[in-house]
Design a protein around this motif. Structure first.
Motif, mmCIF file in Angstrom:
data_model
loop_
_atom_site.group_PDB
_atom_site.id
_atom_site.type_symbol
_atom_site.label_atom_id
_atom_site.label_comp_id
_atom_site.label_asym_id
_atom_site.label_seq_id
_atom_site.Cartn_x
_atom_site.Cartn_y
_atom_site.Cartn_z
ATOM 1 N N SER A 353 0.834 -1.211 0.000
ATOM 2 C CA SER A 353 0.000 0.000 0.000
ATOM 3 C C SER A 353 0.862 1.251 0.000
ATOM 4 O O SER A 353 1.947 1.277 0.579
ATOM 5 N N VAL A 361 -3.311 3.802 5.608
ATOM 6 C CA VAL A 361 -3.804 2.445 5.837
ATOM 7 C C VAL A 361 -4.325 2.375 7.269
ATOM 8 O O VAL A 361 -3.994 3.210 8.107
ATOM 9 N N VAL A 363 -4.607 -0.939 9.239
ATOM 10 C CA VAL A 363 -4.541 -2.399 9.330
ATOM 11 C C VAL A 363 -4.948 -2.824 10.739
ATOM 12 O O VAL A 363 -4.324 -2.396 11.708
ATOM 13 N N TYR A 490 -6.942 -6.332 3.761
ATOM 14 C CA TYR A 490 -5.485 -6.273 3.746
ATOM 15 C C TYR A 490 -4.949 -7.687 3.592
ATOM 16 O O TYR A 490 -5.343 -8.582 4.343
ATOM 17 N N VAL A 492 -2.321 -9.647 4.585
ATOM 18 C CA VAL A 492 -1.252 -9.474 5.573
ATOM 19 C C VAL A 492 -0.168 -10.549 5.463
ATOM 20 O O VAL A 492 0.930 -10.371 5.995
ATOM 21 N N TYR A 515 -4.132 -3.537 -0.219
ATOM 22 C CA TYR A 515 -5.568 -3.547 0.100
ATOM 23 C C TYR A 515 -6.270 -3.985 -1.168
ATOM 24 O O TYR A 515 -6.297 -3.252 -2.156
#
Ligand code: C2O
Ligand code: CU
Length: 579
Positions: A353, A361, A363, A490, A492, A515
């Motif tokens: 991102s 962001v 998160v 997201y 991750v 994202y």
């Protein structure tokens, strides 16, 4: 909650408030754009084969929808074809507005031939490239198009130099046969689908294929100018590599969000994903270089045991300010081989991102609902007195956590809204029912079987959900592009092998993960996504390989209403089609 006058009136009021409320408020400069989509059978010729396909307004690919961030777009869909259809706005979160999301039997009954339905598409945070497509049977093959979301006019700026031109590059697939006919046949026999005959760029296979010279998509460019390619993979079965000979691509966005720019020779894009890439037309135009360069889209297959379309679609970049060069266009020399998993992995690892004050962001660090979801291609038993053409003479199926999703007869959203019993079961499991050596590709035939069911996962409003997708080796491991409606998430973490909570959690990127709305779960590996369930409604989640979708590699999230009025689903529009 009935279909009485009160909810209808309420809905109308809301609609009116939405149109006029935003128009009179100078602080929120949203607009409402209108489009008419006429679904109809259209004659199309590719690879020397003519057939009729479903199109929007006779165009293949269909028209581009333009919006600015935060706009509302209204699309009137008139079904002038001869089969049921729905349209989905892929990657548009549609806050509180599942009614107009589109997947058939999930959020609506299909639009029947002769009927029409008006979709109200509510944009919120999306900015970049998204797309729309049919969400019924295999209609998506030809019923699809780009959605371009420009920055707001007020503080509207790209986080990069404004390109000279923007070019939608829609990757797709072409079958010489009628795709819905192939689908019917496969449903009958329980066997696999025939692979497509060609990949396409903006509906064209390109001049490496017979009878394709004239239609080949061409991009005129001028030396020194920058072009934004809005690349969309609308294919039904193929992940793809894409590159342009003699030029590098600076990737700046994916799935309607910005990325930290990075420069590559080629990209990998999964069905459902979009990639925004800048291309600088920087080749010499003094006659010392070619004046024409192929753009090429090649299949990326992670399981070459399955028959696949081993071909490359092309378009041509043409310098209009260079003397014509004898001979064919240059072909991209660094396009990865069809099974180059390392190239795809290295590419995907670069998606991060942007993270600026304008584009932050958020998160989630804490998780409320943790799910481990296994992905599998399976079989279900062949009914007695039938012959089936799936593995071991059974019927092919697919599952998430060993539940093979079955479409109900009325849509899940209506059943939920009206509290109708018996349509779905709210017990989709948080974990696979059994633990086994997930990535083993040599599992005994007993392990191939799954069961049909309409199981959904119910979550509280605002809960943070983590889903770890785990690919399995049942009937062969391969990548799966998992797509979620109603949210971006997201990504991750991603990795190979069996997910190990202790070890793999430590490898998560909680700083600048991409994202996205579609994640390519690695073959015999896993991918972890997080999202905040702050969008009440009914949201489909499925593999974006269409044959996997129809086999049941799907489930549904029901996100409950929250307490505040802004945390509740909008009332049911009175115009919803009937089943
Ligand atoms: Cu691109 Cu369920 O869709
Ligand atoms: Cu899949």
């Amino acid at each position: 909650m009935g279909e009485g006058n009160a909810p209808a009136a309420l809905w109308l009021l809301l609609g009116v408030a939405l149109i006029f409320g935003v128009a009179v408020s100078p602080t929120q400069a949203s607009r409402t754009n209108h489009y008419d989509f006429f679904i109809k059978e259209t004659n199309v010729t590719r690879l020397c084969h003519q057939k009729t396909v479903l199109t929007v307004n006779g165009q293949f690919p269909g028209p581009t929808i333009y919006a600015r961030k935060g706009d509302v777009v209204v699309v009137n869909v008139y079904n002038q074809g001869d089969k049921n259809i729905t349209i989905h706005w892929h990657g548009v979160d549609q806050p509180r507005n599942p009614w107009f999301d589109g997947p058939e039997y999930i959020t609506q009954c299909p639009i029947q031939p002769g009927a029409n339905f008006t979709y109200r598409i509510i944009f919120s945070e999306e900015e970049g490239t998204l797309w729309w497509h049919a969400h019924s049977d295999f209609d998506r093959a030809t019923v699809h198009g780009a959605i371009v979301v420009h920055p707001k006019r007020s503080k509207g700026a790209y986080p990069y130099k404004k390109p000279h031109k923007e070019i939608p590059v829609i990757l797709g697939e072409w079958w010489n046969d009628d795709v819905n006919h192939l689908l019917e046949e496969a449903k009958l026999t329980g066997g696999d689908f025939k692979p497509s005959e060609a990949n396409t760029i903006n509906g064209q296979p390109g001049d490496l294929f017979p009878c394709s010279q004239n239609g080949t998509f061409k991009v005129p460019v001028e030396h020194g100018k920058t072009y934004l390619l809005r690349i969309i993979n609308a294919g039904l079965t193929n992940e793809m590599f894409f590159g342009v000979a003699g030029h590098r691509l600076t990737v700046v966005g994916t799935d309607g969000r910005y990325l930290k720019p990075f420069t590559v020779d080629s990209i990998m894009i999964s069905p459902g994903q979009t990639m925004n890439a800048l291309l600088v037309a920087d080749r010499a135009t003094d006659g010392s270089c070619n004046s024409r360069y192929y753009m090429a889209a090649r299949t990326f297959s992670t399981n070459t045991q399955i028959p696949f379309n081993n071909s490359t679609a092309t378009a041509v970049l043409e310098y209009t300010d260079a003397p014509p060069f004898a001979g064919p266009p240059d072909f991209p020399t660094s396009l990865p081989a069809i099974d180059d998993i390392d190239a795809a992995t290295a590419y995907t690892a670069q998606l991060r991102s942007l993270v600026t004050a304008e584009h932050p962001v958020d998160v989630p660090a804490r998780v409320d609902e943790r799910m481990l979801v296994t992905i599998a291609v399976n079989v279900v038993a062949c009914p007695p007195n039938q012959t089936c053409e799936g593995p071991n003479e059974q019927r092919l199926a697919a599952s998430l956590n060993n539940v093979s999703f079955a479409n109900p007869a009325v849509d899940v959203l209506d059943a939920y809204y009206r509290s109708m019993p018996g349509v779905y079961e709210p017990d989709f499991p948080n974990r696979p029912p059994t633990t086994f050596n997930f990535t083993d590709t040599d599992l005994p035939p007993e392990q191939w079987f799954t069961r049909k069911g309409t199981k959904v996962k119910v979550v509280e409003y605002g809960a943070v959900v983590e889903v770890v997708f785990q690919d399995t080796g049942i009937l062969g491991a391969e990548n799966h592009p998992m797509h979620l409606h109603g949210f971006s998430f997201y990504v991750v973490g991603r990795g190979f092998g069996i997910y190990d909570g202790k070890k793999d959690l430590a490898s998560y990127n909680l700083v600048d993960p991409p994202y996205q709305n579609t994640v390519s779960v690695p073959k015999a590996g896993w991918a972890a996504i997080r999202f905040r369930a702050a969008n009440p409604g009914v949201w489909f989640m499925h593999c974006h390989f269409d044959r996997h979708t129809v086999w049941g590699m799907d489930t549904v999230f029901i996100v409950k209403d929250g307490k505040a009025p802004e945390a509740k689903m909008m009332p049911r529009p009175p115009t919803m089609p009937k089943c």
